[in-house]
Design an enzyme around this catalytic site. Structure first.
Site, PDB file in Angstrom:
ATOM      1  N   SER A   1      33.673  36.114  53.459  1.00 43.25           N
ATOM      2  CA  SER A   1      32.638  35.091  53.287  1.00 43.25           C
ATOM      3  C   SER A   1      32.426  34.283  54.572  1.00 43.25           C
ATOM      4  O   SER A   1      31.285  33.995  54.961  1.00 43.25           O
ATOM      5  CB  SER A   1      33.007  34.156  52.133  1.00 43.25           C
ATOM      6  OG  SER A   1      32.942  34.844  50.894  1.00 43.25           O
TER       7      SER A   1
ATOM      8  N   SER B   1      31.145  44.795  49.413  1.00 42.03           N
ATOM      9  CA  SER B   1      31.418  43.438  49.895  1.00 42.03           C
ATOM     10  C   SER B   1      30.417  42.446  49.325  1.00 42.03           C
ATOM     11  O   SER B   1      30.786  41.338  48.926  1.00 42.03           O
ATOM     12  CB  SER B   1      31.409  43.400  51.426  1.00 42.03           C
ATOM     13  OG  SER B   1      30.216  43.946  51.937  1.00 42.03           O
TER      14      SER B   1
ATOM     15  N   ASN C   1      31.456  41.798  45.624  1.00 50.88           N
ATOM     16  CA  ASN C   1      32.830  41.464  45.255  1.00 50.88           C
ATOM     17  C   ASN C   1      33.556  40.509  46.192  1.00 50.88           C
ATOM     18  O   ASN C   1      34.537  39.884  45.787  1.00 50.88           O
ATOM     19  CB  ASN C   1      33.664  42.743  45.136  1.00 50.88           C
ATOM     20  CG  ASN C   1      33.139  43.668  44.066  1.00 50.88           C
ATOM     21  OD1 ASN C   1      33.074  43.303  42.898  1.00 50.88           O
ATOM     22  ND2 ASN C   1      32.731  44.869  44.449  1.00 50.88           N
ATOM     23  N   TYR C   2      33.122  40.401  47.451  1.00 50.87           N
ATOM     24  CA  TYR C   2      33.876  39.604  48.408  1.00 50.87           C
ATOM     25  C   TYR C   2      33.080  38.466  49.036  1.00 50.87           C
ATOM     26  O   TYR C   2      33.664  37.587  49.663  1.00 50.87           O
ATOM     27  CB  TYR C   2      34.414  40.504  49.537  1.00 50.87           C
ATOM     28  CG  TYR C   2      35.497  41.448  49.062  1.00 50.87           C
ATOM     29  CD1 TYR C   2      36.790  40.994  48.817  1.00 50.87           C
ATOM     30  CD2 TYR C   2      35.223  42.792  48.843  1.00 50.87           C
ATOM     31  CE1 TYR C   2      37.776  41.847  48.375  1.00 50.87           C
ATOM     32  CE2 TYR C   2      36.205  43.662  48.398  1.00 50.87           C
ATOM     33  CZ  TYR C   2      37.482  43.191  48.161  1.00 50.87           C
ATOM     34  OH  TYR C   2      38.458  44.037  47.714  1.00 50.87           O
ATOM     35  N   LEU C   3      31.758  38.486  48.901  1.00 53.61           N
ATOM     36  CA  LEU C   3      30.932  37.475  49.549  1.00 53.61           C
ATOM     37  C   LEU C   3      30.464  36.444  48.538  1.00 53.61           C
ATOM     38  O   LEU C   3      29.809  36.794  47.548  1.00 53.61           O
ATOM     39  CB  LEU C   3      29.717  38.131  50.212  1.00 53.61           C
ATOM     40  CG  LEU C   3      30.040  39.156  51.310  1.00 53.61           C
ATOM     41  CD1 LEU C   3      28.754  39.795  51.826  1.00 53.61           C
ATOM     42  CD2 LEU C   3      30.806  38.503  52.444  1.00 53.61           C
TER      43      LEU C   3
END
Length: 560
Positions: free
Chosen positions: A390, A514, A517-519
């Site tokens: 992020s 990403s 799920n990750y940002l």
């Protein structure tokens, strides 16, 4: 497919649903579709025929050219054969699945060619199934279920060069399924003649049904739709933990740097591993399930053979070369310069060890996460991955975006920022099979558009000459029309060029993992609002439903 737990302090009281929708039973091949062995037609038993159709459907796929896929398929297929079939069918190279492949290809073509009325009827049937199985009652509210169908049987593909590719994925039966519902709710009825493996009421989790698939021995779940209230709360909680890390990350970094000089080997190994998890967004790595054969590792389970030390490489001192299979058998290869104390510690960890021995032999994922939990409530190795992803996106967006750019140029900047995250997280993909074909089509469009621009410029010059000789209102209007046409064509040319650049740069990078799920989605939404980019250009309808909570919360001044 992790077991998803409810957000902290949240416990549902009522959960009622129909259970999963199972794959339909196998339909035998028509009499005119035959399997051949050694050039002769051969009637297969129903179980063997079904598995043969899985291979036949994939006959022209790249997977069926891979030796591992072919070996695993043939071994598992023979287990489904009768003793008499096994006596005859001994070599895959003598098997002919051509008619089977043609049958399913023709069937797919026929489905595509169905009249509109028939397609509408099928759509209505699918909607009826969705209404029956795709919703649950959660604490008095009707909530959508994400994946209400069990996966049909078939051949396991896996990602990367997975050692289990080609293995038979067995049909999921009600006897394999654990149902989770409210203690006082009506238990869903299993299909006729079957029963559930177990019925439980666990109010701390967000899954409705669970079973273990046979290939990787992994647990699969029926979950709530990403747009559900509980899922949204869990997403929000995940990103808030990562945001809290931002406030203490400098202190944590100072601490693990100090531990590089610790007298305790365990503390040194943990500190170096944490440095790699932080700097390179490596996964911590978990112990494998019993019987799992894929040789995949994470940071804590790296072996001596996975790293090489170079006093100098590519003009940089103290370089570590990583080469290992990560999650989903995706290769991780990276040469990265590190700080001198890290390099010296790695030399120490490697001393007198064989290639197959563990690099961090005093460390486990569990002990690392316990240490992180002591440093910050809720902190795990995975939170570092979310935090660094992020923060990287936010920093890249600031560096790359210009307010005066066109929407197309801003979207290119966004995708470049997202690609930086995907590279950090090692989210790779093989270039799509159709990549060169679609790129060539795009290049042809660009060339055609260039020709149109050249012609429009010539027409504009001609119109200017005519206007100079006449200078009346009619010629002025004609001249303005030609100007607007040229501007429009030039904008289209720029947009096509941007698309081509974006496509070329992203051919081997998977952006979806990403992004979803990750940002923290609030970063992307705030960026859209700040620079006038429609959110629809970043998130499709399903993704906007998943991040409905973020759409409500993120103003254009949001900071991760």
């Amino acid at each position: 497919w992790e077991e998803e737990r409810s957000p902290r302090g949240v416990r549902w009281t009522q959960l009622e649903h129909r259970g999963p929708c199972f794959a339909p039973p196998y339909e035998p091949l028509p009499d005119g579709v035959r399997f051949y062995y050694d050039g002769k037609p051969m009637k297969l038993s129903l179980a063997a025929e079904e598995v043969a159709t899985f291979y036949g459907k994939m006959l022209e796929h790249e997977y069926t050219t891979k030796e591992v896929f072919r070996h695993n398929f043939f071994r598992d297929w023979r287990k489904e054969m009768t003793a008499a079939e096994r006596k005859v069918i001994k070599r895959l190279s003598k098997c002919d699945f051509t008619e089977i492949h043609r049958h399913f290809a023709d069937r797919a073509a026929a489905r595509r060619a169905l009249p509109r009325e028939e397609k509408q009827r099928l759509k209505e049937e699918a909607e009826k199934l969705q209404q029956e199985f795709g919703y649950c009652i959660l604490d008095g509210h009707r909530e959508k279920i994400g994946n209400f169908k069990t996966e049909p049987p078939g051949l396991f593909r896996g990602r990367g060069d997975h050692p289990k590719m080609g293995m038979l994925k067995r049909r999921v039966l009600p006897e394999d399924v654990t149902i989770n519902c409210g203690r006082d709710s009506k238990v869903p009825e299993p299909p006729a003649g079957h029963q559930w493996k177990e019925v439980r009421s666990d109010r701390t989790v967000t899954w409705l049904a669970a079973w273990t698939e046979n290939v990787q021995n992994a647990t699969k779940y029926v979950m709530l739709n990403p747009s559900s209230k509980l899922k949204g709360e869990r997403d929000w909680e995940k990103y808030e933990v990562a945001r809290r890390l931002k406030g203490v990350v400098d202190e944590i970094r100072s601490r693990y740097r100090a531990d590089w000089k610790s007298r305790e080997m365990k503390a040194r190994q943990r500190a170096v591993a944490l440095y790699f998890i932080d700097k390179l967004a490596l996964r911590a790595g978990n112990e494998k399930e019993e019987g799992e054969s894929a040789d995949t590792v994470g940071c804590c389970s790296l072996r001596v053979e996975h790293v090489q030390l170079h006093p100098e490489a590519d003009g940089c001192p103290y370089v570590v070369e990583f080469d290992f299979l990560g999650k989903d058998s995706i290769r991780y290869y990276n040469k990265v310069p590190v700080e001198k104390p890290v390099y010296r510690n790695l030399q120490l960890f490697l001393e007198n060890k064989d290639p197959g021995e563990e690099l961090f032999d005093r460390l486990t994922t569990a002990s690392l996460n316990k240490h992180l939990q002591d440093l910050m409530d809720g902190l795990t190795a995975k939170v570092f991955r979310t935090y660094n992803a992020s923060i990287t996106l936010q920093g890249q967006l600031r560096a790359l975006t210009r307010a005066e750019d066109s929407i197309a140029a801003k979207l290119l900047s966004y995708n470049r920022a997202n690609r930086a995250v995907a590279v950090l997280c090692n989210h790779q993909r093989a270039p799509p099979k159709t990549f060169e074909k679609s790129m060539q089509a795009l290049r042809s469009k660009i060339e055609a558009k260039k020709q149109q621009v050249a012609e429009a410029k010539a027409e504009l010059e001609k119109a200017r000459a005519g206007h100079a000789s006449r200078e009346d209102g009619r010629s002025e209007a004609f001249l303005e029309k030609r100007r607007r046409r040229l501007e429009k064509l030039e904008e289209q040319l720029v947009r096509l060029g941007t698309q081509a650049t974006d496509k070329e740069e992203g051919k081997q990078v998977a952006l979806g993992t990403s992004k979803l799920n990750y940002l923290d989605p609030r970063i992307s939404i705030a960026w859209c609002r700040r620079f006038g980019v429609p959110v629809e250009k970043i998130y499709n309808k399903t993704q906007r439903e998943k991040f409905a909570w973020a759409l409500d919360m993120a103003g254009e001044d949001f900071e991760f």
